[in-house]
Write an enzyme that holds these catalytic residues in place. Structure first.
Site, PDB file in Angstrom:
ATOM      1  N   SER A   5       0.838  -1.194   0.000  1.00 62.30           N
ATOM      2  CA  SER A   5       0.000   0.000   0.000  1.00 62.30           C
ATOM      3  C   SER A   5       0.873   1.244   0.000  1.00 62.30           C
ATOM      4  CB  SER A   5      -0.898   0.015   1.236  1.00 62.30           C
ATOM      5  OG  SER A   5      -1.483   1.295   1.371  1.00 62.30           O
ATOM      6  N   HIS A  28      -1.420  -1.313  -4.146  1.00 58.69           N
ATOM      7  CA  HIS A  28      -2.661  -0.923  -3.484  1.00 58.69           C
ATOM      8  C   HIS A  28      -2.681   0.595  -3.278  1.00 58.69           C
ATOM      9  CE1 HIS A  28      -6.093  -1.894  -0.801  1.00 58.69           C
ATOM     10  NE2 HIS A  28      -5.649  -0.924  -0.017  1.00 58.69           N
ATOM     11  N   ASP A  30      -4.839   3.703  -1.788  1.00 57.50           N
ATOM     12  CA  ASP A  30      -5.920   4.068  -0.866  1.00 57.50           C
ATOM     13  C   ASP A  30      -6.455   5.459  -1.178  1.00 57.50           C
ATOM     14  OD1 ASP A  30      -6.105   1.803   0.974  1.00 57.50           O
ATOM     15  OD2 ASP A  30      -4.031   2.318   1.485  1.00 57.50           O
ATOM     16  N   MET A  32      -9.075   8.218  -0.164  1.00 58.74           N
ATOM     17  CA  MET A  32      -9.908   8.621   0.979  1.00 58.74           C
ATOM     18  C   MET A  32     -10.429  10.036   0.758  1.00 58.74           C
ATOM     19  SD  MET A  32      -7.644   7.273   4.180  1.00 58.74           S
ATOM     20  CE  MET A  32      -6.623   5.781   4.057  1.00 58.74           C
ATOM     21  N   HIS A  61      -8.488   1.130  -3.725  1.00 61.13           N
ATOM     22  CA  HIS A  61      -9.372   0.914  -2.573  1.00 61.13           C
ATOM     23  C   HIS A  61     -10.033   2.243  -2.241  1.00 61.13           C
ATOM     24  CE1 HIS A  61      -9.558  -0.108   2.049  1.00 61.13           C
ATOM     25  NE2 HIS A  61     -10.744  -0.041   1.490  1.00 61.13           N
ATOM     26  N   MET A  63     -12.175   4.472  -0.243  1.00 64.15           N
ATOM     27  CA  MET A  63     -12.834   4.713   1.052  1.00 64.15           C
ATOM     28  C   MET A  63     -13.538   6.053   0.937  1.00 64.15           C
ATOM     29  SD  MET A  63      -9.693   3.292   3.317  1.00 64.15           S
ATOM     30  CE  MET A  63      -8.625   3.349   1.874  1.00 64.15           C
ATOM     31  N   MET A 132     -11.442  -5.768   5.710  1.00 68.07           N
ATOM     32  CA  MET A 132     -10.624  -4.810   6.470  1.00 68.07           C
ATOM     33  C   MET A 132     -10.290  -5.398   7.837  1.00 68.07           C
ATOM     34  SD  MET A 132      -9.990  -2.153   4.623  1.00 68.07           S
ATOM     35  CE  MET A 132      -9.141  -1.258   5.913  1.00 68.07           C
ATOM     36  N   ASP A 170      -6.677  -6.336   4.453  1.00 71.30           N
ATOM     37  CA  ASP A 170      -6.038  -5.015   4.475  1.00 71.30           C
ATOM     38  C   ASP A 170      -6.037  -4.465   5.888  1.00 71.30           C
ATOM     39  OD1 ASP A 170      -5.088  -2.490   3.906  1.00 71.30           O
ATOM     40  OD2 ASP A 170      -6.858  -1.836   2.779  1.00 71.30           O
TER      41      ASP A 170
HETATM   42  C1  DX5 Z   1      -6.150   1.767   5.760  1.00 67.45           C
HETATM   43  C2  DX5 Z   1      -5.769   1.394   4.362  1.00 67.45           C
HETATM   44  C3  DX5 Z   1      -4.683   0.401   4.278  1.00 67.45           C
HETATM   45  C4  DX5 Z   1      -3.368   0.845   4.874  1.00 67.45           C
HETATM   46  C5  DX5 Z   1      -2.790  -0.355   5.542  1.00 67.45           C
HETATM   47  O1  DX5 Z   1      -7.382   2.398   5.761  1.00 67.45           O
HETATM   48  O2  DX5 Z   1      -6.878   0.852   3.677  1.00 67.45           O
HETATM   49  O3  DX5 Z   1      -4.478  -0.013   2.934  1.00 67.45           O
HETATM   50  O4  DX5 Z   1      -2.449   1.334   3.964  1.00 67.45           O
HETATM   51  O5  DX5 Z   1      -1.668   0.031   6.241  1.00 67.45           O
HETATM   52  P1  DX5 Z   1      -0.914  -0.973   7.214  1.00 67.45           P
HETATM   53  O6  DX5 Z   1      -0.444  -2.130   6.384  1.00 67.45           O
HETATM   54  O7  DX5 Z   1       0.210  -0.163   7.755  1.00 67.45           O
HETATM   55  O8  DX5 Z   1      -1.888  -1.401   8.282  1.00 67.45           O
HETATM   56 ZN    ZN Z   2      -6.480  -0.058   1.701  1.00 71.47          ZN
END
Ligand code: DX5
Ligand code: ZN
Length: 217
Positions: A5, A28, A30, A32, A61, A63, A132, A170
């Protein structure tokens, strides 16, 4: 499969950060929106630039609220997999169909306390289930082990031939947690801080992959 990620990477050097994990299965990303989760990261323009900068398939991903409106453009741009949250929409099937029609794999994600049973019937509309194992929003949190029950439930359906689905996890995946996730039947492991907070992220990806593969064989 290992999907580093980039949330834990250096956002000012994303092309270089992608190159450091070249052997990964997916990258990956993220997204947000500071509404669905209390954090803001990046959006479509950054994903479009990343697509030009790397050959690693992008695992987006989302969010975000209103995925019906915002998810399909990520598929149109060329993301390999576009995952949105079950909690963010009343019509996950329509969103999945739009993502697939735009040429990407469709993923459904569930937060740690969201049960999977209400969604089992619709999983045939999806290519990926993202379980998650932390509350979405931030990297570097601790792994929540009880979510593995959901992974086991879905793994059984996949093994029985009732579903064709990549089961992805994740949050909080590292050398201490990846084996229990592999035992629960996870196919794809997202790891942010465990990969990018090391001196050689590419080597860390290989180590994690070997650890998970040793459980499966
Ligand atoms: C959190 C993200 C994850 C995040 C995971 O909301 O969706 O993808 O990057 O990070 P680690 O591996 O550090 O928990
Ligand atoms: Zn993620």
């Amino acid at each position: 499969m290992i999907a580093p990620s980039i949330l834990s990477a250096d956002f000012a050097h994303l092309a270089d950060e992608a190159r450091r994990v070249e052997g990964s299965d997916w990258l990956h990303v993220d997204v947000m929106d500071a509404h669905f989760v209390p954090n803001l990261t990046l959006g479509l323009p950054v994903v479009e630039s990343l697509l030009k900068a790397t050959d690693i398939p992008l695992d987006c991903h989302l969010m975000i609220e209103d995925p019906g409106r915002w998810a399909p453009p990520y598929a149109e741009a060329g993301a390999h997999n576009v995952t949105f949250h079950a909690e963010a929409t009343d019509d996950p099937i329509a969103v999945a169909r739009d993502i697939r029609a735009a040429g990407a794999k469709a993923g459904l994600s569930v937060k740690p306390n969201t049960p999977i049973e209400p969604y089992l019937e619709i999983l045939r509309e999806f290519d990926t289930l993202l379980v998650m194992s932390v509350e979405p929003g931030f990297g570097g949190q601790s792994f929540i082990a009880h979510v593995l029950d959901k992974a086991r439930t879905v793994r059984r359906l996949v093994d029985a031939g009732e579903l064709r689905l990549i089961v992805e996890i994740d949050g909080g995946i590292n050398a201490d947690t990846i084996e229990q996730a592999a035992e629960a039947g996870i196919d794809c492991f997202v790891a942010g801080s465990a990969v990018y907070n090391t001196a050689d992220p590419g080597a860390t990806v290989e180590k994690l992959r070997r650890q998970a593969a040793a459980v499966w064989h």
